[in-house]
Structures are given as structure tokens and as C-alpha cells.
Motif scaffolding. Sequence first.
Motif, PDB file in Angstrom:
ATOM      1  N   ASN A  56       0.807  -1.216   0.000  1.00 54.15           N
ATOM      2  CA  ASN A  56       0.000   0.000   0.000  1.00 54.15           C
ATOM      3  C   ASN A  56       0.841   1.268   0.000  1.00 54.15           C
ATOM      4  OD1 ASN A  56      -2.770  -1.170   0.319  1.00 54.15           O
ATOM      5  ND2 ASN A  56      -1.853  -1.995   2.178  1.00 54.15           N
ATOM      6  N   LEU A  57       2.157   1.125   0.118  1.00 47.02           N
ATOM      7  CA  LEU A  57       3.032   2.284   0.221  1.00 47.02           C
ATOM      8  C   LEU A  57       3.554   2.713  -1.145  1.00 47.02           C
ATOM      9  CD1 LEU A  57       5.088   1.190   3.353  1.00 47.02           C
ATOM     10  CD2 LEU A  57       3.469   3.101   3.235  1.00 47.02           C
ATOM     11  N   ASP A  58       3.747   4.034  -1.299  1.00 51.96           N
ATOM     12  CA  ASP A  58       4.399   4.509  -2.512  1.00 51.96           C
ATOM     13  C   ASP A  58       5.912   4.332  -2.356  1.00 51.96           C
ATOM     14  OD1 ASP A  58       5.263   6.563  -0.839  1.00 51.96           O
ATOM     15  OD2 ASP A  58       3.875   8.040  -1.648  1.00 51.96           O
ATOM     16  N   GLU A  59       6.646   4.789  -3.336  1.00 54.16           N
ATOM     17  CA  GLU A  59       8.093   4.541  -3.352  1.00 54.16           C
ATOM     18  C   GLU A  59       8.788   5.151  -2.137  1.00 54.16           C
ATOM     19  OE1 GLU A  59      11.921   5.276  -6.352  1.00 54.16           O
ATOM     20  OE2 GLU A  59       9.861   5.534  -7.064  1.00 54.16           O
ATOM     21  N   SER A  60       8.438   6.387  -1.810  1.00 52.98           N
ATOM     22  CA  SER A  60       9.103   7.037  -0.672  1.00 52.98           C
ATOM     23  C   SER A  60       8.705   6.380   0.647  1.00 52.98           C
ATOM     24  CB  SER A  60       8.769   8.533  -0.641  1.00 52.98           C
ATOM     25  OG  SER A  60       7.375   8.732  -0.462  1.00 52.98           O
ATOM     26  N   GLY A  61       7.421   6.017   0.780  1.00 56.24           N
ATOM     27  CA  GLY A  61       6.980   5.342   1.997  1.00 56.24           C
ATOM     28  C   GLY A  61       7.644   3.987   2.160  1.00 56.24           C
ATOM     29  N   LEU A  62       7.788   3.281   1.051  1.00 57.66           N
ATOM     30  CA  LEU A  62       8.437   1.973   1.099  1.00 57.66           C
ATOM     31  C   LEU A  62       9.900   2.105   1.497  1.00 57.66           C
ATOM     32  CD1 LEU A  62       8.083  -1.053   0.619  1.00 57.66           C
ATOM     33  CD2 LEU A  62       8.656  -0.664  -1.786  1.00 57.66           C
ATOM     34  N   ILE A  96       0.566   7.185   5.830  1.00 54.45           N
ATOM     35  CA  ILE A  96      -0.227   7.767   4.749  1.00 54.45           C
ATOM     36  C   ILE A  96      -1.267   8.698   5.356  1.00 54.45           C
ATOM     37  CG2 ILE A  96      -1.876   7.262   2.901  1.00 54.45           C
ATOM     38  CD1 ILE A  96      -0.512   4.571   2.538  1.00 54.45           C
ATOM     39  N   GLN A  97      -1.378   9.906   4.833  1.00 55.67           N
ATOM     40  CA  GLN A  97      -2.359  10.910   5.268  1.00 55.67           C
ATOM     41  C   GLN A  97      -2.320  11.110   6.786  1.00 55.67           C
ATOM     42  OE1 GLN A  97      -6.161  11.311   3.141  1.00 55.67           O
ATOM     43  NE2 GLN A  97      -5.724   9.373   2.115  1.00 55.67           N
TER      44      GLN A  97
END
Length: 335
Positions: free
Chosen positions: A261-267, A278-279
Motif C-alpha cells: 500500500n506504500l508509494d516509493e518514498s513510503g516503502l 499515509i495521510q
Amino acid sequence: MTEASGANFKRRLLRRIPVLSRLARALDALQEENQHLRQWADTLSAEHQRLREETRHLHQLTGSLSAEHQRLQRLLAALSQPPLMRDQAPLRLNLEGPEGPGGEDGWPLPPPLMRYWVAGTDDTGWFLEGGRLGARTMTELLARHGIAFETFDSILDFGCGCGRVLRALRGFESVTLHGSDCNATAIAWCDEHLGFAQFGTNLLAPPTRYRPHAFDFIYAFSVFSHLSEALQVPWMEELHRILKPRGLLLLSVHGDHYIGNLDESGLARYRSGSLAVIQSDKAGANDCAAFHPEPYVRRVLARGFDVVDFVPEGALGNPRQDVYLLRSRESRKIE
């Protein structure tokens, strides 16, 4: 002789007089044009009536759409209420259906919308089964370490919602059960319908109203998974404060299973051992989702605790969430 036939007779006479025949033809043309104008006026009148009728229908439709829009806004506002926390007075809403004594466990069922808040679905079967599985998660994990649930004196369900898990613990009659949540609507419902436990509200940020060292055991299913990073440590400090020395804390969080569920930066943050959120501006609501790598929990959240156990994807009632069992130390050292 009628008036119309008399007029026609005079018109015929005029046509026979050469000087006046042109006037007769002009009168005939005017009569024909007048007939066309009458027909056009009748058509316009009918169209005007049709437009008035359509306008009336449009007004009715606009009123219906406005009412539906307001209903959907109320529903969306209600759905945005987190199953965890919300600082507000109890809502006076018809939550899409009455509660009743229909639960197979003998206790009233919360309305469908409340069940949705805490379970992601309003399905009655999963609401009850998810609560039982949450209770099973705790009792089996504790038993692995030789701890019997009934030996506790006081237990807090932190983020209890409408009592999904608490109702599955009612059989432990020697234990004093407590539930706390910032969703005041859910707490009001619990307070009225689930008489086997004591309920109270808390704010999105600590502290709670509980005295220090009030509880032997606190559990928080999928609570920290919806908090911003700024709220993670303060809440751990607060739970440490209200736990008895050597008291136990059970948490379920989003771990490795959820990193898709994470984007590249979150991952990248997650894989570096940091919390990914997220949010975060919607902390306390389902839109806010926090992802806890094991190193972050051990290094940051567990300060002041000993990690008794870690079970990846071990939360049966919150499928595929990781479970941590922590034991409180005498003091919580903040580094």
C-alpha cells in the motif's frame, strides 16, 4: 343566415366588383394569417404549459437531489468517524438500522454503521467472529507464556469502538473490563448496551482520565495503525503510565504484509526501519494508515517495555496484522 355565412356572401360580392376585388383578396390573406397566428398561439400555449410542468418536475427533482446530497453528506461524515478515536459529542443519528438483542452471544448488536467502523464491513457474522478471534489472539498468546487471562484484575481495551472484542471477554467474570475510545457515539452506545464493562472517552492525543498503574493488561487492536508519527510515542508513554509495573500491553499493527500500500518514498522509509504513514493529517481516522517495521517497534515504541513476543501476521481478528506483546518496566526511559 348566420353571421359567418353573411360575411362570406359579402366577400363573394366584393370579388365580383373589379375595384373592390383587391380588397377582398387582402381580407382573405389576413384571415388566413390570423388562422395561422391562432394555431401558433395555441402551440405556444401548449409548449408553455409543458415547460411549466417540466419546471415543476425539475424543482421536485432538485429537492430530492438536495435531500439525497444531504443524506450522503451525513453518511460520509459518519463513515469518516474512525473505529478508533474521535473527540466529539455523541451523534444523534439514525445509523442505518436499529440495534437489537439479536446477537448470538445474547448482547445487543450495534447498528450496521458502527459495525462498519470497527470491522470494515457491517456483516454481523464477521463482527462477532472477529471479536472472538481478537479474544483468542490474546488468550492464546498469553498462554504461550504461562499467563492465564483470568488472573488479571483490570483490563483496558484501548480503542474499543463499539465493543467488538470486549463482548467476547464477558465470560471472564473475575476481571474488571474497561473500554476507551474517542468515538463518543460508539462509547455512548456501549455504555447503554454492554453492562458488563465500564466505558469512557479519550481525546485523539493523551492523556487519558485513568490514574497511574490502573491496569494489569491493555490491548489495542489496530489503533497505532491509524495514528500519525507525532502521536505514536506520546500514546505509548500514556499506556505505560496507566499500566501497572510489569503490566502487559498487546498491540496489532500493519507490518510487512501491508507494504504494497506504500508509494516509493513510503516503502523506502519502511525498509530503512522507520515508520511510514499515509495521510497523517487525518490521524485517528481510517484514511490515516501507519506501517510499523519491526525495528521501529523495538527501537521506538517499545522503549520502557520488554518485548515478550512478536507474531508476524498474528492478529486473527484483524487479519494479517502483526502482534506485539510487551511488558512494562518500572520506568520508561526516553532517549
